[in-house]
Design a protein around this motif. Structure first.
Motif, PDB file in Angstrom:
ATOM      1  N   ALA A   1       6.698  -0.622  -8.890  1.00 20.45           N
ATOM      2  CA  ALA A   1       6.198   0.739  -8.690  1.00 20.45           C
ATOM      3  C   ALA A   1       6.963   1.415  -7.555  1.00 20.45           C
ATOM      4  CB  ALA A   1       4.706   0.721  -8.390  1.00 20.45           C
ATOM      5  N   VAL A   2       7.373   0.648  -6.556  1.00 18.31           N
ATOM      6  CA  VAL A   2       8.130   1.197  -5.428  1.00 18.31           C
ATOM      7  C   VAL A   2       9.446   1.782  -5.933  1.00 18.31           C
ATOM      8  CG1 VAL A   2       9.263   0.687  -3.234  1.00 18.31           C
ATOM      9  CG2 VAL A   2       7.087  -0.388  -3.781  1.00 18.31           C
ATOM     10  N   SER A   3      10.125   1.079  -6.827  1.00 19.16           N
ATOM     11  CA  SER A   3      11.402   1.587  -7.340  1.00 19.16           C
ATOM     12  C   SER A   3      11.184   2.845  -8.177  1.00 19.16           C
ATOM     13  CB  SER A   3      12.126   0.506  -8.149  1.00 19.16           C
ATOM     14  OG  SER A   3      11.340   0.071  -9.226  1.00 19.16           O
ATOM     15  N   ARG A   4      10.089   2.916  -8.930  1.00 20.47           N
ATOM     16  CA  ARG A   4       9.779   4.123  -9.710  1.00 20.47           C
ATOM     17  C   ARG A   4       9.489   5.304  -8.790  1.00 20.47           C
ATOM     18  NH1 ARG A   4       5.097   2.903 -13.644  1.00 20.47           N
ATOM     19  NH2 ARG A   4       5.419   5.087 -14.120  1.00 20.47           N
ATOM     20  N   ILE A   5       8.761   5.052  -7.706  1.00 21.69           N
ATOM     21  CA  ILE A   5       8.429   6.101  -6.743  1.00 21.69           C
ATOM     22  C   ILE A   5       9.706   6.584  -6.054  1.00 21.69           C
ATOM     23  CG2 ILE A   5       7.249   6.598  -4.562  1.00 21.69           C
ATOM     24  CD1 ILE A   5       5.075   4.555  -5.606  1.00 21.69           C
ATOM     25  N   LYS A   6      10.554   5.649  -5.658  1.00 23.01           N
ATOM     26  CA  LYS A   6      11.818   5.988  -4.993  1.00 23.01           C
ATOM     27  C   LYS A   6      12.674   6.885  -5.890  1.00 23.01           C
ATOM     28  CE  LYS A   6      15.689   3.844  -2.585  1.00 23.01           C
ATOM     29  NZ  LYS A   6      16.301   2.572  -2.181  1.00 23.01           N
ATOM     30  N   ALA A   7      12.760   6.550  -7.171  1.00 22.91           N
ATOM     31  CA  ALA A   7      13.536   7.355  -8.114  1.00 22.91           C
ATOM     32  C   ALA A   7      12.935   8.749  -8.276  1.00 22.91           C
ATOM     33  CB  ALA A   7      13.611   6.652  -9.454  1.00 22.91           C
ATOM     34  N   ALA A   8      11.620   8.852  -8.267  1.00 21.72           N
ATOM     35  CA  ALA A   8      10.951  10.147  -8.434  1.00 21.72           C
ATOM     36  C   ALA A   8      11.144  11.044  -7.212  1.00 21.72           C
ATOM     37  CB  ALA A   8       9.465   9.931  -8.689  1.00 21.72           C
ATOM     38  N   LEU A   9      11.355  10.458  -6.056  1.00 29.37           N
ATOM     39  CA  LEU A   9      11.505  11.243  -4.825  1.00 29.37           C
ATOM     40  C   LEU A   9      12.922  11.765  -4.638  1.00 29.37           C
ATOM     41  CD1 LEU A   9       9.370   9.098  -2.364  1.00 29.37           C
ATOM     42  CD2 LEU A   9       8.771  11.301  -3.386  1.00 29.37           C
ATOM     43  N   ARG A  10      13.841  11.333  -5.458  1.00 30.25           N
ATOM     44  CA  ARG A  10      15.235  11.807  -5.315  1.00 30.25           C
ATOM     45  C   ARG A  10      15.397  13.205  -5.786  1.00 30.25           C
ATOM     46  NH1 ARG A  10      18.784   6.509  -6.739  1.00 30.25           N
ATOM     47  NH2 ARG A  10      18.343   5.518  -4.779  1.00 30.25           N
TER      48      ARG A  10
ATOM     49  N   VAL B   1       9.584   8.428   4.051  1.00 29.36           N
ATOM     50  CA  VAL B   1       9.024   9.719   3.661  1.00 29.36           C
ATOM     51  C   VAL B   1       7.555   9.767   4.077  1.00 29.36           C
ATOM     52  CG1 VAL B   1      10.619  10.036   1.731  1.00 29.36           C
ATOM     53  CG2 VAL B   1       8.443   8.911   1.332  1.00 29.36           C
ATOM     54  N   SER B   2       6.936  10.933   3.894  1.00 29.13           N
ATOM     55  CA  SER B   2       5.533  11.077   4.282  1.00 29.13           C
ATOM     56  C   SER B   2       4.603  10.420   3.264  1.00 29.13           C
ATOM     57  CB  SER B   2       5.175  12.556   4.423  1.00 29.13           C
ATOM     58  OG  SER B   2       5.148  13.174   3.152  1.00 29.13           O
ATOM     59  N   ASP B   3       3.414  10.070   3.732  1.00 26.96           N
ATOM     60  CA  ASP B   3       2.379   9.502   2.850  1.00 26.96           C
ATOM     61  C   ASP B   3       2.062  10.465   1.709  1.00 26.96           C
ATOM     62  OD1 ASP B   3       2.279   7.451   4.666  1.00 26.96           O
ATOM     63  OD2 ASP B   3       0.194   7.747   5.242  1.00 26.96           O
ATOM     64  N   ALA B   4       2.017  11.762   2.026  1.00 26.93           N
ATOM     65  CA  ALA B   4       1.664  12.766   1.023  1.00 26.93           C
ATOM     66  C   ALA B   4       2.665  12.785  -0.127  1.00 26.93           C
ATOM     67  CB  ALA B   4       1.580  14.138   1.675  1.00 26.93           C
ATOM     68  N   LYS B   5       3.952  12.653   0.180  1.00 22.58           N
ATOM     69  CA  LYS B   5       4.972  12.644  -0.871  1.00 22.58           C
ATOM     70  C   LYS B   5       4.805  11.429  -1.775  1.00 22.58           C
ATOM     71  CE  LYS B   5       8.599  15.338   1.318  1.00 22.58           C
ATOM     72  NZ  LYS B   5       9.998  15.368   1.734  1.00 22.58           N
ATOM     73  N   VAL B   6       4.509  10.278  -1.178  1.00 20.98           N
ATOM     74  CA  VAL B   6       4.315   9.055  -1.963  1.00 20.98           C
ATOM     75  C   VAL B   6       3.073   9.197  -2.838  1.00 20.98           C
ATOM     76  CG1 VAL B   6       3.772   6.593  -1.835  1.00 20.98           C
ATOM     77  CG2 VAL B   6       5.548   7.555  -0.369  1.00 20.98           C
ATOM     78  N   LYS B   7       1.983   9.675  -2.270  1.00 22.95           N
ATOM     79  CA  LYS B   7       0.743   9.835  -3.042  1.00 22.95           C
ATOM     80  C   LYS B   7       0.926  10.840  -4.179  1.00 22.95           C
ATOM     81  CE  LYS B   7      -2.232   8.352   0.680  1.00 22.95           C
ATOM     82  NZ  LYS B   7      -3.226   8.704   1.682  1.00 22.95           N
TER      83      LYS B   7
ATOM     84  N   SER C   1       0.839  -1.204   0.000  1.00 19.16           N
ATOM     85  CA  SER C   1       0.000   0.000   0.000  1.00 19.16           C
ATOM     86  C   SER C   1       0.876   1.257   0.000  1.00 19.16           C
ATOM     87  CB  SER C   1      -0.899   0.016   1.233  1.00 19.16           C
ATOM     88  OG  SER C   1      -0.121   0.195   2.399  1.00 19.16           O
ATOM     89  N   ALA C   2       0.277   2.387  -0.337  1.00 24.47           N
ATOM     90  CA  ALA C   2       1.010   3.657  -0.369  1.00 24.47           C
ATOM     91  C   ALA C   2       1.583   3.991   1.005  1.00 24.47           C
ATOM     92  CB  ALA C   2       0.104   4.774  -0.863  1.00 24.47           C
ATOM     93  N   GLY C   3       0.827   3.715   2.054  1.00 26.68           N
ATOM     94  CA  GLY C   3       1.308   3.980   3.411  1.00 26.68           C
ATOM     95  C   GLY C   3       2.532   3.165   3.761  1.00 26.68           C
ATOM     96  N   ASN C   4       2.536   1.900   3.352  1.00 29.46           N
ATOM     97  CA  ASN C   4       3.687   1.048   3.623  1.00 29.46           C
ATOM     98  C   ASN C   4       4.884   1.415   2.745  1.00 29.46           C
ATOM     99  OD1 ASN C   4       2.543  -0.392   5.715  1.00 29.46           O
ATOM    100  ND2 ASN C   4       1.673  -1.928   4.357  1.00 29.46           N
ATOM    101  N   ILE C   5       4.619   1.907   1.548  1.00 25.56           N
ATOM    102  CA  ILE C   5       5.704   2.404   0.692  1.00 25.56           C
ATOM    103  C   ILE C   5       6.377   3.586   1.390  1.00 25.56           C
ATOM    104  CG2 ILE C   5       6.280   3.548  -1.486  1.00 25.56           C
ATOM    105  CD1 ILE C   5       3.977   1.920  -2.771  1.00 25.56           C
TER     106      ILE C   5
END
Length: 56
Positions: free
Chosen positions: A47-56, A17-23, A7-11
């Motif tokens: 999707a987790v790896s894509r999200i991680k890359a986007a947050l950098r 990071v915060s839930d808001a940043k992931v969402k 889930s987004a919360g567990n990601i």
């Protein structure tokens, strides 16, 4: 529910990071959930790896 879905919360917890940043990253990347249970969306591990890359 498959073990490789998260889930987004567990990601957010996993990435520290915060839930808001992931969402926000999910919305910006237009990532569709792999599964839904009620109102909760679950995403694949790639999707987790894509999200991680986007947050950098």
């Amino acid at each position: 529910m498959s073990e490789d879905l998260i889930s987004a919360g567990n990601i957010a917890k996993e990435l520290g990071v915060s839930d808001a940043k992931v969402k926000k990253a999910i919305k910006e990347l237009a990532i569709e959930p792999a599964a839904k249970r009620g109102v909760c969306s679950f995403y694949s591990r790639d999707a987790v790896s894509r999200i991680k890359a986007a947050l950098r």
